[in-house]
Design a protein around this motif. Structure first.
Motif, short mmCIF file in Angstrom:
data_model
loop_
_atom_site.label_atom_id
_atom_site.label_comp_id
_atom_site.label_asym_id
_atom_site.label_seq_id
_atom_site.Cartn_x
_atom_site.Cartn_y
_atom_site.Cartn_z
N SER A 124 5.47 -2.65 -15.10
CA SER A 124 5.00 -3.36 -13.91
C SER A 124 6.12 -3.54 -12.90
N ASN A 125 5.80 -3.27 -11.62
CA ASN A 125 6.74 -3.56 -10.54
C ASN A 125 5.93 -3.78 -9.26
N ARG A 126 6.58 -4.30 -8.25
CA ARG A 126 5.89 -4.65 -7.00
C ARG A 126 5.27 -3.43 -6.32
N SER A 127 5.95 -2.30 -6.38
CA SER A 127 5.39 -1.10 -5.76
C SER A 127 4.07 -0.71 -6.40
N ARG A 128 4.03 -0.76 -7.73
CA ARG A 128 2.79 -0.40 -8.44
C ARG A 128 1.68 -1.40 -8.09
N LEU A 129 2.00 -2.68 -7.99
CA LEU A 129 1.00 -3.68 -7.62
C LEU A 129 0.47 -3.42 -6.21
N HIS A 130 1.35 -3.04 -5.29
CA HIS A 130 0.90 -2.71 -3.92
C HIS A 130 -0.04 -1.50 -3.95
N GLU A 131 0.27 -0.50 -4.76
CA GLU A 131 -0.59 0.68 -4.89
C GLU A 131 -1.97 0.27 -5.39
N LEU A 132 -1.97 -0.58 -6.41
CA LEU A 132 -3.26 -1.02 -6.96
C LEU A 132 -4.07 -1.79 -5.92
N ASP A 182 -3.87 -1.59 -2.66
CA ASP A 182 -4.32 -0.68 -1.61
C ASP A 182 -5.49 0.19 -2.05
N SER A 183 -5.66 0.39 -3.35
CA SER A 183 -6.75 1.24 -3.83
C SER A 183 -8.02 0.47 -4.20
N LEU A 184 -7.98 -0.84 -4.07
CA LEU A 184 -9.16 -1.65 -4.45
C LEU A 184 -10.30 -1.45 -3.46
N PRO A 185 -11.55 -1.46 -3.97
CA PRO A 185 -12.69 -1.47 -3.05
C PRO A 185 -12.73 -2.81 -2.31
N GLU A 186 -13.28 -2.80 -1.10
CA GLU A 186 -13.34 -4.02 -0.28
C GLU A 186 -13.99 -5.18 -1.03
#
Length: 144
Positions: free
Chosen positions: A2-10, A12-16
């Motif tokens: 886990s890291n902040r970049s991976r959390l940002h990716e997740l 950004d990929s979430l449905p609205e």
């Protein structure tokens, strides 16, 4: 890992439709360990008070409960449930609070023996967010 970049990716990929639940979860993690929502504490206290009042001297209490929930923005329960049981006279009562998209349903179920133990009556009352409720009852033959 886990890291902040991976959390940002997740994120950004979430449905609205998932953003409100994700935001609530992240807000809940701002305090660690997360605190339960205030309304859940009030529900648990009311259920515990009911259970204590229903206990007969010389008997064991059986007020089981449980559940889980997902928080939304502002500490509101978005999804999940919490339930608890207690006795009222000869009936076991199970009260369940269910949450969907921030809306709460309260389901109160009752079971008791009738007709000298030959019947089992089950009833429930479902109360919605607008205070509308639906009541049902059925008796089963358990004599055989």
């Amino acid at each position: 890992m886990s890291n902040r970049s991976r959390l940002h990716e997740l994120i950004d990929s979430l449905p609205e439709a998932a953003l409100a639940v994700a935001q609530g979860a992240l807000e809940n993690f701002q305090t660690w360990p997360p605190k339960p929502p205030a309304q859940l504490a009030a529900i648990e206290k009311a259920n515990m008070d009911r259970m204590r009042r229903s206990m007969q001297p010389g008997t064991l209490g059986t007020g089981g409960g449980g559940g889980g929930h997902f928080m939304g923005p502002g500490g509101r329960i978005e999804y999940g449930h919490h339930s608890h049981s207690h006795w009222e006279d000869d009936a076991v009562v199970v009260t369940t609070h269910r949450y969907h998209a921030g809306h709460e349903l309260v389901i109160e179920e009752r079971m008791r023996l009738v007709d000298g133990g030959g019947g089992l009556t089950y009833s429930h009352c479902v109360t919605g967010p607008d205070a509308t409720n639906d009541n049902r009852q059925i008796t089963f033959d358990v004599s055989g």
